[in-house]
Design a protein around this motif. Structure first.
Motif, mmCIF file in Angstrom:
data_model
loop_
_atom_site.group_PDB
_atom_site.id
_atom_site.type_symbol
_atom_site.label_atom_id
_atom_site.label_comp_id
_atom_site.label_asym_id
_atom_site.label_seq_id
_atom_site.Cartn_x
_atom_site.Cartn_y
_atom_site.Cartn_z
ATOM 1 N N ARG A 126 -2.692 -8.015 56.697
ATOM 2 C CA ARG A 126 -1.800 -8.982 57.329
ATOM 3 C C ARG A 126 -2.236 -9.269 58.767
ATOM 4 N NH1 ARG A 126 4.361 -7.594 55.599
ATOM 5 N NH2 ARG A 126 4.649 -9.693 56.463
ATOM 6 N N LEU A 127 -2.669 -8.239 59.456
ATOM 7 C CA LEU A 127 -3.194 -8.450 60.802
ATOM 8 C C LEU A 127 -4.467 -9.282 60.761
ATOM 9 C CD1 LEU A 127 -2.635 -4.870 62.268
ATOM 10 C CD2 LEU A 127 -1.424 -6.947 62.935
ATOM 11 N N PHE A 128 -5.298 -9.038 59.727
ATOM 12 C CA PHE A 128 -6.547 -9.785 59.577
ATOM 13 C C PHE A 128 -6.271 -11.265 59.341
ATOM 14 C CE2 PHE A 128 -10.155 -11.236 56.904
ATOM 15 C CZ PHE A 128 -11.156 -11.081 57.850
ATOM 16 N N ARG A 129 -5.177 -11.563 58.616
ATOM 17 C CA ARG A 129 -4.822 -12.963 58.370
ATOM 18 C C ARG A 129 -4.529 -13.686 59.673
ATOM 19 N NH1 ARG A 129 -0.644 -12.127 53.294
ATOM 20 N NH2 ARG A 129 -2.199 -11.595 51.712
ATOM 21 N N TYR A 130 -3.864 -12.987 60.579
ATOM 22 C CA TYR A 130 -3.614 -13.608 61.878
ATOM 23 C C TYR A 130 -4.924 -13.806 62.642
ATOM 24 C CZ TYR A 130 1.490 -13.526 61.823
ATOM 25 O OH TYR A 130 2.806 -13.793 61.540
ATOM 26 N N ALA A 131 -5.824 -12.843 62.525
ATOM 27 C CA ALA A 131 -7.118 -12.978 63.204
ATOM 28 C C ALA A 131 -7.902 -14.165 62.657
ATOM 29 C CB ALA A 131 -7.922 -11.692 63.061
ATOM 30 N N LEU A 132 -7.742 -14.464 61.364
ATOM 31 C CA LEU A 132 -8.459 -15.581 60.759
ATOM 32 C C LEU A 132 -8.054 -16.928 61.352
ATOM 33 C CD1 LEU A 132 -8.601 -14.645 56.957
ATOM 34 C CD2 LEU A 132 -10.462 -14.618 58.624
ATOM 35 N N LEU A 133 -6.878 -16.981 61.975
ATOM 36 C CA LEU A 133 -6.445 -18.232 62.602
ATOM 37 C C LEU A 133 -7.400 -18.634 63.728
ATOM 38 C CD1 LEU A 133 -2.599 -17.517 62.828
ATOM 39 C CD2 LEU A 133 -3.769 -18.987 61.177
ATOM 40 N N TYR A 134 -8.084 -17.650 64.298
ATOM 41 C CA TYR A 134 -9.017 -17.913 65.386
ATOM 42 C C TYR A 134 -10.417 -17.444 65.003
ATOM 43 C CZ TYR A 134 -4.901 -18.870 68.223
ATOM 44 O OH TYR A 134 -3.740 -19.403 68.719
ATOM 45 N N LYS A 135 -10.765 -17.603 63.732
ATOM 46 C CA LYS A 135 -12.034 -17.068 63.238
ATOM 47 C C LYS A 135 -13.244 -17.701 63.933
ATOM 48 C CE LYS A 135 -11.926 -20.047 59.092
ATOM 49 N NZ LYS A 135 -10.569 -20.594 59.325
ATOM 50 N N LYS A 136 -13.175 -19.005 64.230
ATOM 51 C CA LYS A 136 -14.316 -19.661 64.879
ATOM 52 C C LYS A 136 -14.533 -19.095 66.276
ATOM 53 C CE LYS A 136 -13.970 -24.054 62.368
ATOM 54 N NZ LYS A 136 -13.774 -25.524 62.492
ATOM 55 N N THR A 137 -13.442 -18.933 67.014
ATOM 56 C CA THR A 137 -13.565 -18.366 68.362
ATOM 57 C C THR A 137 -14.094 -16.941 68.309
ATOM 58 O OG1 THR A 137 -11.698 -19.717 69.115
ATOM 59 C CG2 THR A 137 -12.293 -17.823 70.475
ATOM 60 N N ILE A 138 -13.574 -16.159 67.363
ATOM 61 C CA ILE A 138 -13.994 -14.754 67.253
ATOM 62 C C ILE A 138 -15.451 -14.659 66.825
ATOM 63 C CG2 ILE A 138 -13.612 -12.613 65.979
ATOM 64 C CD1 ILE A 138 -10.644 -13.325 65.893
ATOM 65 N N LEU A 139 -15.860 -15.486 65.862
ATOM 66 C CA LEU A 139 -17.252 -15.456 65.404
ATOM 67 C C LEU A 139 -18.203 -15.860 66.523
ATOM 68 C CD1 LEU A 139 -16.950 -16.925 61.788
ATOM 69 C CD2 LEU A 139 -17.498 -14.574 62.432
ATOM 70 N N PHE A 140 -17.817 -16.891 67.264
ATOM 71 C CA PHE A 140 -18.671 -17.305 68.387
ATOM 72 C C PHE A 140 -18.752 -16.200 69.433
ATOM 73 C CE2 PHE A 140 -19.311 -19.647 72.451
ATOM 74 C CZ PHE A 140 -20.584 -20.135 72.174
ATOM 75 N N ALA A 141 -17.615 -15.540 69.675
ATOM 76 C CA ALA A 141 -17.616 -14.426 70.629
ATOM 77 C C ALA A 141 -18.526 -13.299 70.151
ATOM 78 C CB ALA A 141 -16.190 -13.918 70.840
ATOM 79 N N LEU A 142 -18.550 -13.060 68.836
ATOM 80 C CA LEU A 142 -19.407 -12.007 68.298
ATOM 81 C C LEU A 142 -20.879 -12.357 68.453
ATOM 82 C CD1 LEU A 142 -17.480 -10.960 65.059
ATOM 83 C CD2 LEU A 142 -17.531 -9.828 67.281
ATOM 84 N N LEU A 143 -21.204 -13.631 68.260
ATOM 85 C CA LEU A 143 -22.591 -14.049 68.472
ATOM 86 C C LEU A 143 -23.002 -13.827 69.927
ATOM 87 C CD1 LEU A 143 -22.739 -17.363 66.375
ATOM 88 C CD2 LEU A 143 -23.749 -15.142 65.804
ATOM 89 N N ILE A 144 -22.110 -14.196 70.836
ATOM 90 C CA ILE A 144 -22.381 -13.958 72.256
ATOM 91 C C ILE A 144 -22.510 -12.460 72.514
ATOM 92 C CG2 ILE A 144 -21.450 -14.202 74.584
ATOM 93 C CD1 ILE A 144 -22.399 -16.811 73.433
ATOM 94 N N LEU A 145 -21.685 -11.679 71.804
ATOM 95 C CA LEU A 145 -21.717 -10.228 71.970
ATOM 96 C C LEU A 145 -23.069 -9.662 71.542
ATOM 97 C CD1 LEU A 145 -20.416 -7.491 72.509
ATOM 98 C CD2 LEU A 145 -19.435 -7.581 70.216
ATOM 99 N N PHE A 146 -23.615 -10.151 70.434
ATOM 100 C CA PHE A 146 -24.939 -9.689 69.999
ATOM 101 C C PHE A 146 -25.985 -9.971 71.072
ATOM 102 C CE2 PHE A 146 -23.151 -9.898 65.610
ATOM 103 C CZ PHE A 146 -23.472 -8.605 65.236
ATOM 104 N N ALA A 147 -25.901 -11.153 71.666
ATOM 105 C CA ALA A 147 -26.853 -11.495 72.720
ATOM 106 C C ALA A 147 -26.683 -10.576 73.929
ATOM 107 C CB ALA A 147 -26.672 -12.956 73.135
#
Length: 700
Positions: free
Chosen positions: A12-33
């Motif tokens: 259920r918490l993950f479902r809320y996180a999915l609302l901002y999946k694009k922002t989170i995924l982009f942040a993760l890409l930046i994090l890898f860099a």
């Protein structure tokens, strides 16, 4: 809804996180860099150490300058050319006349030997021109030259520029890492704030649809704690723990990859530490969750106690209950304090302390294993330095995760409480309504053999039947607990009947949405509630269909205009929470005007004149005649003098209608209503108070 299986909490918490999946995924890409930039530092340091700082100790060749091919880097020393092995191209043939040479640092000095010295041999100076070399237990003396400072710089001459480039690259990577870290942190925290904003909105929307029965059994402070404190704790899960967990996970993966690039054995040694830390975390979570759950529960209890104490502070002080109230609060506070200390004890033993100890022991073991004379034969200085650096960095994400475990546990416990609230069965969805979508009812109300119990089989209403036609005024009278307010609660749809039916204009109220049902109903309570705002707002409640003139007219009709116009800001006068700066009668008049302004088809007055003085009551009676015209009115009253003109009076006793009729009809019967009226209009002080306590005491 209650019978549906509940999804897992994490899901259920993950479902809320999915609302901002694009922002989170982009942040993760930046994090890898950012992680790649950070982890490049120790490897660059390893290159500088092994290839440049210790490059002087690589094999050398002493050659006649005439035999050195063009383009090969050389160092001129004592009429000979010295070529380092790594300066030659792979596969390049070495002339036979070239002699092997070696340079080694002994203390703060460097010595040069022309001759074939075994790799990893230990050098020991005998004099400035002679060195003993120990290899495989054999000692051999060699002529040597102690290099001056200028000569050392000369042998390093080709290393300065690459080192400067590598240092520059390292600085650039540090700046890039800092920038990337800021971007990913900002994005992740923005997503976390958005998630919590959405969750709070969902909780707020849901509690608007939870039946009143739930709030009857749940302290207000507990509900407020779940919306305010618990969602704030969940925010920490997304802002702190999620960011830390993701950052730490990426860092650990990057460190392990870098270690495999450096040395396979050291990387495998580091991998063995992960199961150890996992076991420590599992033990930590198992013991810590017990205390965290109790801490959150006590915080909710403390909020409930504070909310209750503040609301009834005059009663507490009047009955000298301050000390007892403090003692009750202190019991809750002490329990939370004790469990918090236990939780911190677990945290202190199993988090940073344990990780630092294990990492420290492993580091000491590696230094002991590969230290001393055998270091060069086992691994290079650069690899050892990089490994120790990476190992210390490996500890940081583990410690970071441990440090955030408390926040995570609080968040999960809070999430359980919030989702428990959101799982409460709700009434039908809130819908936008308008005059066009909701037809104004005629106001013909029928109760047909209605029985109702708040809990179990303890019925507060038994086989209630009556009919209120359009425009009629029906009064409900009876002692406290006889079921008067329960009838109105059922009519408003706050509760569902156990048996029987309630109809408005021939239609079952269960067929209406709650908003449709209440759209054309007005209610005035004995204890009126005024919202923070001004007087105009408390009448219109920001309903766009009610203009300022309608507000003023409603207040004028109920007799509130004279005292309001005497206030400094008149109709714009601010009203503090619950209207505490106004008298009880003034608050009642404003709430009465609120009901009048909405022009309801069905009007409910729940002991609405109880707080009105005799002079004001006269004004109210005049306003009631105007207000009741053309609409069905229900009056719950203890003041029987206010209902003499009612079309129908229902006398209730223990959940049943025992008498019904007009005032004159009931008086002529000389039954229960007659005795109640006689008592209230008698000469005793009790009767004049309007209370039915004496009536109840006499069993009337």
């Amino acid at each position: 809804m209650a019978n549906k299986p509940k999804p897992a909490l994490a899901r259920r918490l993950f479902r809320y996180a999915l609302l901002y999946k694009k922002t989170i995924l982009f942040a993760l890409l930046i994090l890898f860099a950012a992680t790649a930039a950070q982890l490049a530092g120790p490897y660059i340091a390893k290159v500088i150490i092994d290839q440049h700082i210790q490059g002087i100790e690589k094999p050398w060749y002493a050659a006649d300058p005439a035999t050195v091919p063009e383009g090969v880097q050389v160092v001129q020393y004592q009429d000979r050319s010295f070529v380092r092995s790594d300066w030659l191209e792979n596969g390049q043939e070495i002339p036979q006349q070239w002699e092997k040479a070696s340079i080694s640092a002994i203390g703060a000095s460097f010595y040069l030997i022309v001759g074939d010295i075994p790799p990893g041999a230990a050098w020991s100076p005998v004099s400035d021109d002679r060195v003993e070399v120990v290899s495989d237990g054999q000692t051999q003396s060699y002529p040597a030259a102690k290099l001056t400072k200028e000569e050392i710089i000369q042998f390093y001459s080709y290393d300065f520029k690459p080192v400067l480039w590598l240092i520059g690259l390292y600085v650039i990577l540090l700046l890039a890492s800092s920038g990337f870290t800021f971007i990913q942190s900002y994005l992740l925290q923005s997503a976390a704030l958005g998630i919590i904003q959405k969750m709070r909105t969902d909780v707020m929307n849901h509690i608007q649809r939870i039946p009143i029965r739930y709030f009857d059994n749940t302290p207000i402070g507990a509900v407020v704690s779940r919306i305010a404190n618990d969602t704030e704790a969940i925010k920490e899960l997304f802002m702190s723990f999620m960011a830390t967990f993701v950052v730490s996970g990426v860092n650990m993966i990057g460190i392990i990859v870098a270690l495999f690039i450096l040395d396979m054995k050291l990387a495998l040694l580091t991998l063995l530490l992960i199961p150890v830390f996992v076991v420590i975390m599992v033990v930590h979570l198992r013991f810590s969750k017990i205390y965290v759950t109790i801490m959150r529960a006590r915080l909710s209890d403390m909020n409930a106690k504070l909310n209750e104490s503040i609301h009834v502070m005059p009663i507490i002080q009047a009955f000298r209950r301050e000390k007892k109230t403090i003692e009750e609060f202190e019991v809750l506070n002490e329990d939370r304090y004790v469990n918090q200390k236990k939780q911190f004890r677990v945290f202190s033993l199993s988090s940073r302390n344990a990780v630092s100890l294990i990492i420290g022991l492993v580091t000491a073991g590696v230094i002991w294993k590969f230290g001393g004379d055998s270091l060069q034969a086992a691994i290079s200085f650069g690899v050892l330095y990089a490994f120790i650096d990476y190992l210390s960095r490996f500890a940081q994400p583990i410690i970071g995760i441990f440090d955030q475990l408390l926040n995570a546990q609080r968040a999960f416990v809070s999430a359980e409480r919030v989702f428990h609230l959101m799982d409460q069965p709700a009434e039908n969805e809130i819908v936008e309504t308008s005059e066009e979508t909701v037809k104004r009812p005629e106001g013909h109300v029928e109760f047909d053999r209605v029985s109702f119990a708040y809990t179990g089989e303890e019925y507060v209403l038994k086989e209630i039947s009556f009919e209120a036609k359009k425009g009629e005024t029906v009064a409900l009278v009876g002692h406290t607990g006889s079921g008067k307010s329960s009838i109105m609660n059922l009519l408003l749809g706050f509760y569902e009947v156990n048996s029987g039916s309630i109809r408005i204009d021939g239609r079952e109220i269960s067929e209406y949405s709650k908003q449709e049902l209440r759209k054309h109903m007005g209610i005035v309570l004995q204890d009126p509630f005024l919202f923070t705002g001004d007087i105009k707002f408390n009448v219109s409640l920001y309903d766009s269909s009610i203009g300022p003139e309608q507000v003023k007219q409603a207040l004028k009709d109920v007799g509130a205009a004279p005292f309001i116009e005497q206030l400094p800001q008149a109709y714009d006068t601010p009203v503090v929470e619950r209207g505490s700066t106004l008298s009880a009668g003034q608050r009642q008049l404003i709430s009465f005007a609120r009901a009048l302004a909405y022009n309801p088809a069905i009007l409910i007055l729940d002991e609405a004149t109880a707080s009105i003085d005799s002079e004001t009551e006269g004004l109210i009676q005049q306003a009631l005649k105007v207000l009741s015209e053309g609409r069905t009115t229900f009056i719950i009253a203890h003041r029987l003098s206010t209902i003499k003109d009612a079309d129908q009076i229902l006398v209730l006793h223990r959940g049943e209608i025992v008498e019904r009729g007009t005032h004159d009809e009931l008086m002529s019967k000389q039954g229960r209503y007659y005795r109640m009226y006689q008592l209230q209009t008698g000469e005793t002080g009790t009767a004049r108070s309007g209370s039915l306590t004496s009536v109840q005491a006499q069993g009337i």
